[in-house]
Structure formats: C-alpha cells, structure tokens
Scaffold this motif. Sequence first.
Motif, PDB file in Angstrom:
ATOM      1  N   ASP A   1       0.827  -1.204   0.000  1.00 23.35           N
ATOM      2  CA  ASP A   1       0.000   0.000   0.000  1.00 23.35           C
ATOM      3  C   ASP A   1       0.866   1.261   0.000  1.00 23.35           C
ATOM      4  O   ASP A   1       1.910   1.320   0.648  1.00 23.35           O
ATOM      5  CB  ASP A   1      -0.908   0.001   1.233  1.00 23.35           C
ATOM      6  CG  ASP A   1      -1.972   1.084   1.154  1.00 23.35           C
ATOM      7  OD1 ASP A   1      -3.100   0.772   0.754  1.00 23.35           O
ATOM      8  OD2 ASP A   1      -1.659   2.239   1.496  1.00 23.35           O
TER       9      ASP A   1
ATOM     10  N   HIS B   1      -7.559   1.296   4.008  1.00 25.82           N
ATOM     11  CA  HIS B   1      -7.756   1.299   2.562  1.00 25.82           C
ATOM     12  C   HIS B   1      -8.155  -0.093   2.070  1.00 25.82           C
ATOM     13  O   HIS B   1      -9.049  -0.239   1.247  1.00 25.82           O
ATOM     14  CB  HIS B   1      -6.471   1.723   1.847  1.00 25.82           C
ATOM     15  CG  HIS B   1      -6.110   3.150   2.092  1.00 25.82           C
ATOM     16  ND1 HIS B   1      -4.822   3.613   1.990  1.00 25.82           N
ATOM     17  CD2 HIS B   1      -6.867   4.225   2.445  1.00 25.82           C
ATOM     18  CE1 HIS B   1      -4.810   4.901   2.263  1.00 25.82           C
ATOM     19  NE2 HIS B   1      -6.023   5.292   2.542  1.00 25.82           N
TER      20      HIS B   1
ATOM     21  N   GLU C   1     -11.784  -0.592   0.321  1.00 27.85           N
ATOM     22  CA  GLU C   1     -11.836  -0.833  -1.111  1.00 27.85           C
ATOM     23  C   GLU C   1     -12.424  -2.192  -1.457  1.00 27.85           C
ATOM     24  O   GLU C   1     -12.800  -2.432  -2.599  1.00 27.85           O
ATOM     25  CB  GLU C   1     -10.436  -0.675  -1.710  1.00 27.85           C
ATOM     26  CG  GLU C   1      -9.960   0.767  -1.650  1.00 27.85           C
ATOM     27  CD  GLU C   1      -8.521   0.927  -2.067  1.00 27.85           C
ATOM     28  OE1 GLU C   1      -7.874  -0.104  -2.344  1.00 27.85           O
ATOM     29  OE2 GLU C   1      -8.021   2.062  -2.106  1.00 27.85           O
TER      30      GLU C   1
END
Length: 230
Positions: free
Chosen positions: A155, A215, A219
Amino acid sequence: MFNESIRYLKDSDDAATTILVGGLLVIFGFLIIPAIVVEGYMIRVLRRVSEGDTEAPKFDEWTELFVDGLKALVIAFVYLLVPAIFAAVFIGGGAALSNNSGVLGGLIMALGALLTFVSGLAVWYALPAALVRFAEKNTMGSAFEYESYLPILRDREYATGWLIALAVVVVTGIIVSAIAVIPLLGWLVGVFLGFYAHVTASYIYGRAYAEADEHRLREGPEVEEGRPAV
C-alpha cells in the motif's frame, strides 16, 4: 502524518515523565532489561496508534512491557536470520573458496553481498508491519502470517510512512552526531532525543499501517491486495 508524529509524545499528559524515564532506560540499556522494556514501550505505542489512540502511553505495567519487548526482539531476530544466513553461506563460503579459486570465490561473495543487501532491505521494510500486527493480535505467530499483511506492504500509505520514519531516524542521527562533540551534555541530549525519535518513528509505523489497512478494508475484495505502493 509527520506533524502529528512530532507532537504525539510532546502533547501527551505525562510527556516530561515519559521522556525522562525512557531516556534513563536507554542510558542503562547495557543492563539488557531496560533496553527490553523500551522495546516493549514501542510495541505499546504501535498497538495504541494502530487502534486510533492519540494519547502516548505511560511507563506502567512493567512486566507487560518487558514481555512484549522480549517477544518483539525474538521476532526481529527471526526476521534477521534471513540476511544473516545469506551472509554466512555465500560471503563466508566465497571467502573460503577464494583460497582455491579466487575468481569463483569472488563471484560467490559478490552474489552473497547482493542477496544480503536485498534481503536486509526487505526485512527492514517488512519488520515494522510485522511488529504492528503482533501488537494488534498479541500473538507472536501473527507476526509471521505474511499473507495477512502483504497487502499492507504494497500500500502507498505504508510505503510513504516507512520513508518518513526513515527520514526521522536519519535526521535525528545527524543531529545527535553534531551535538555529540559537546562533552557529556551532548551525549545526554542525544540519548533523550534518540528516544523521542524512536517513539516518533513508532507512531508513524503504527499510523501508516492503520491507514493502509483501512484502505484495504474500504476498497473491498476486488482490490484485496491493497493499493500499489508505486
């Protein structure tokens, strides 16, 4: 992230006491136990920051700090075995072969140096995430569940945080080296500044890990592997 990390310890209720105790533990780190306690404190920082707690922890529950610190050192030792094995097998083996075949021995040593560097860099990058995961799950085995935190390593937020933490460590090292020329006082200031930088870097690791994990969860399964770091 950087500004918050600098204020993290400074703005806590017991900042002066925490810095004083942490610095003293670093000074007496040669006794081993104080150094282990400091590492346990860093695990507590990682745990709280990754959970969203913005208040720096205190030095209390000393047995827990010692146990967590000892576990963290064992985890780090296991991770560092990989580059150590490469160094021992290839560099050591190449040096031994160089007595009979200088060219072959030199090539093996060069390969060993490359493998040691690459694996060492990989460990340096992954170890903070492994320690955050250990702090979250409170089990040593979780630090070696690579597939669970691989998306974190890929990430962008984690990569950025890692680089910021690296900058903090490097800049602090330069400052400490510069003030070390002052007899005694420079060394003492360097010790406490080093502890502060260690806490700052731990905050950044914990925050970067948490944001990267957020995240991944937000997502959804379509991008389960997380946002790419590059």
